[in-house]
Design an enzyme around this catalytic site. Structure first.
Site, PDB file in Angstrom:
ATOM      1  N   ARG A 130      -9.472   1.329  -4.104  1.00  0.00           N
ATOM      2  CA  ARG A 130      -7.956   1.522  -4.299  1.00  0.00           C
ATOM      3  C   ARG A 130      -7.849   0.521  -5.526  1.00  0.00           C
ATOM      4  O   ARG A 130      -7.884  -0.954  -5.596  1.00  0.00           O
ATOM      5  CB  ARG A 130      -6.787   1.354  -3.311  1.00  0.00           C
ATOM      6  N   ARG A 142      -4.340   8.398  -6.270  1.00  0.00           N
ATOM      7  CA  ARG A 142      -5.145   7.226  -5.606  1.00  0.00           C
ATOM      8  C   ARG A 142      -6.269   7.789  -4.755  1.00  0.00           C
ATOM      9  O   ARG A 142      -6.100   8.902  -4.413  1.00  0.00           O
ATOM     10  CB  ARG A 142      -4.079   6.454  -4.692  1.00  0.00           C
ATOM     11  N   ASP A 158      -4.685   5.656   0.601  1.00  0.00           N
ATOM     12  CA  ASP A 158      -3.637   4.775   0.729  1.00  0.00           C
ATOM     13  C   ASP A 158      -3.425   4.712   2.375  1.00  0.00           C
ATOM     14  O   ASP A 158      -3.809   5.817   2.854  1.00  0.00           O
ATOM     15  CB  ASP A 158      -2.338   5.540   0.155  1.00  0.00           C
ATOM     16  N   ASP A 193      -0.889   3.247   5.034  1.00  0.00           N
ATOM     17  CA  ASP A 193       0.451   2.736   5.532  1.00  0.00           C
ATOM     18  C   ASP A 193       0.595   2.890   7.065  1.00  0.00           C
ATOM     19  O   ASP A 193       0.159   3.573   7.572  1.00  0.00           O
ATOM     20  CB  ASP A 193       1.591   3.603   4.961  1.00  0.00           C
TER      21      ASP A 193
END
Length: 163
Positions: A82, A91, A94, A96
């Site tokens: 990334r 991307r 990711d 989160d």
């Protein structure tokens, strides 16, 4: 042991393999993945002129406090290639932290629950599959996810289970 809800996704390369690698790397770092949703195809959010995303949610158990868990997630993203160059852009991966059991915080590095989790079907639909009773703010994931029932979010399979 505290539990956290993670949202993983990407739209470059073999995203399903990258997500599996990410979950393996989290396990190697001492983060115990206790549940994983199916893969979901979702439309881009924020910046919409890019390929669809594949998204997954995972529930993890960890002794790491939230900021240390974030550091591990960012390190896994880096290991998988990334590069942060465009907000909401394409991307490889990711990761989160959508919520961390019993924690509310707002720092420059991390906001919990995630400040946009309640408004993202690509987070809520997969998370509702594995943690419908989890609270995001003062509402359950199932309640919040119901608002996105008619969104074009396609379940791709690989039901439940661990990575």
């Amino acid at each position: 042991m505290p539990r956290a809800a993670l949202s993983l996704g990407g739209n470059i390369g073999d995203v399903q393999a990258t997500i599996a690698n990410a979950l393996d790397l989290l396990e190697t770092a001492g983060v115990d993945v206790v549940a994983r949703s199916s893969n979901y195809r979702t439309r881009p959010w924020g910046k919409t002129d890019q390929p669809d995303f594949t998204n997954v949610s995972a529930v993890v158990e960890t002794t790491l406090p939230p900021l240390e868990l974030l550091t591990i997630c960012l390190e896994v993203e880096r290991q998988l290639g990334r590069v942060r160059h465009e907000r909401w852009g394409p991307r490889v991966i990711d990761i989160d932290i959508a919520a961390y059991e019993g924690v509310r915080m707002d720092t420059p590095e991390l906001t919990l629950p995630h400040r946009h989790a309640h408004e993202r079907g690509f987070v809520l639909i997969p998370l509702a599959e594995i943690a419908p009773d989890l609270l995001i703010g003062d509402r359950t994931v199932a309640e919040l996810a119901a608002r996105f029932a008619n969104d074009p979010i396609e379940k791709l399979g690989r039901a439940g289970g661990l990575p």
